[in-house]
Design a protein around this motif. Sequence first.
Motif, short mmCIF file in Angstrom:
data_model
loop_
_atom_site.label_atom_id
_atom_site.label_comp_id
_atom_site.label_asym_id
_atom_site.label_seq_id
_atom_site.Cartn_x
_atom_site.Cartn_y
_atom_site.Cartn_z
N PRO A 1 0.80 -1.23 0.00
CA PRO A 1 0.00 0.00 0.00
C PRO A 1 0.83 1.28 0.00
O PRO A 1 0.39 2.30 -0.55
N PHE A 2 2.04 1.25 0.58
CA PHE A 2 2.86 2.46 0.60
C PHE A 2 3.33 2.86 -0.80
O PHE A 2 3.66 4.02 -1.04
N HIS A 3 3.35 1.89 -1.72
CA HIS A 3 3.71 2.17 -3.10
C HIS A 3 2.48 2.50 -3.96
O HIS A 3 2.65 2.91 -5.10
N ARG A 4 1.29 2.29 -3.42
CA ARG A 4 0.08 2.39 -4.24
C ARG A 4 -0.83 3.53 -3.81
O ARG A 4 -2.04 3.50 -4.04
N VAL A 5 -0.26 4.56 -3.20
CA VAL A 5 -1.09 5.62 -2.62
C VAL A 5 -1.74 6.50 -3.67
O VAL A 5 -2.58 7.35 -3.34
N ASP A 6 -1.38 6.32 -4.95
CA ASP A 6 -2.06 7.05 -6.03
C ASP A 6 -3.40 6.42 -6.39
O ASP A 6 -4.17 7.03 -7.14
N GLU A 7 -3.70 5.21 -5.88
CA GLU A 7 -4.92 4.53 -6.28
C GLU A 7 -6.14 5.14 -5.59
O GLU A 7 -6.19 5.20 -4.35
N PRO A 8 -7.15 5.58 -6.34
CA PRO A 8 -8.33 6.23 -5.73
C PRO A 8 -9.05 5.34 -4.72
O PRO A 8 -9.55 5.85 -3.70
N THR A 9 -9.11 4.03 -4.97
CA THR A 9 -9.83 3.15 -4.04
C THR A 9 -9.15 3.12 -2.68
O THR A 9 -9.81 3.17 -1.63
N LEU A 10 -7.81 3.02 -2.67
CA LEU A 10 -7.07 3.02 -1.41
C LEU A 10 -7.19 4.38 -0.72
O LEU A 10 -7.37 4.46 0.50
N GLN A 11 -7.11 5.45 -1.49
CA GLN A 11 -7.27 6.79 -0.92
C GLN A 11 -8.63 6.93 -0.23
O GLN A 11 -8.71 7.42 0.91
N GLN A 12 -9.67 6.50 -0.91
CA GLN A 12 -11.02 6.64 -0.35
C GLN A 12 -11.19 5.81 0.91
O GLN A 12 -11.81 6.25 1.89
N ARG A 13 -10.61 4.62 0.90
CA ARG A 13 -10.71 3.76 2.08
C ARG A 13 -10.03 4.41 3.28
O ARG A 13 -10.58 4.42 4.39
#
Length: 259
Positions: free
Chosen positions: A217-229
């Motif tokens: 997740p620390f590499h994927r912080v641009d993903e809108p789904t993870l941001q919203q969560r």
Amino acid sequence: MQITTLTSTVSDNFFYAIEDEGDLLLIDPVDAELALRHAHQLQPRRVRVLATHGHPDHVMGNDRVKGALDCEVLASGHARTFPVPCDVALSDGDVVQVGASRWRVRHAPGHTDGHLVLQHPGHLISGDVFFVGGTGHCKFGGNPTVLYRTYHQTLRDVPDETIFYPGHDYAARNMEFCLSVEPDNAGALALKERIRSWTREDGPFLTTLGHERSYNPFHRVDEPTLQQRMRDEHPQLWPADVTDAEATFRVLRALRDVF
């Protein structure tokens, strides 16, 4: 060129020896006795010590190794907190030559302000910056905003196929953390099964940066789904006045601090 993993007996660290054409570079030799034994077995023509950063669990073996081998210590010239006494101060963009192999020095702050990593085609000595399933903490002289920039700006150009060599192996615990924030994280579930039978005697569990970028997740912080969560589930941690990607990184780091 050969990269050897050395498992500390005085801490939970792993440290590394790069040897090429009789030239030996010991990186963060926290376990001085083990480092000296390795050097004596190889009988290199030259030995040097390099510190990725100044935390005690990475540098407390330096004085003994330097005294026993009469060798140079190389360390960051960028450090203001936790500076390391050294013979050669390194800066971003410098090259450390080990035999025929050339290692590019990258200033990678965030865990500490002076943290260095070493890059060679296919390999990255990452100290306490990159970890399997996680990232370095920012508790002692660190800054999560700066670490976010190191991940998503400074070192974003490191190729996916690069194997990285961390200063500790937190893989098992990090998989539990990944699944605590994303229970459906298929990459973390798969790695959790692979790590189950891994032991400290096997050395650190190693992956590539491309693999980490696919699930960590620390590499994927641009993903809108993870941001919203992260925004929905942890509004009390969500910082204002920063990008959603940086806010997500900082929320994840705060959650990992207490996990």
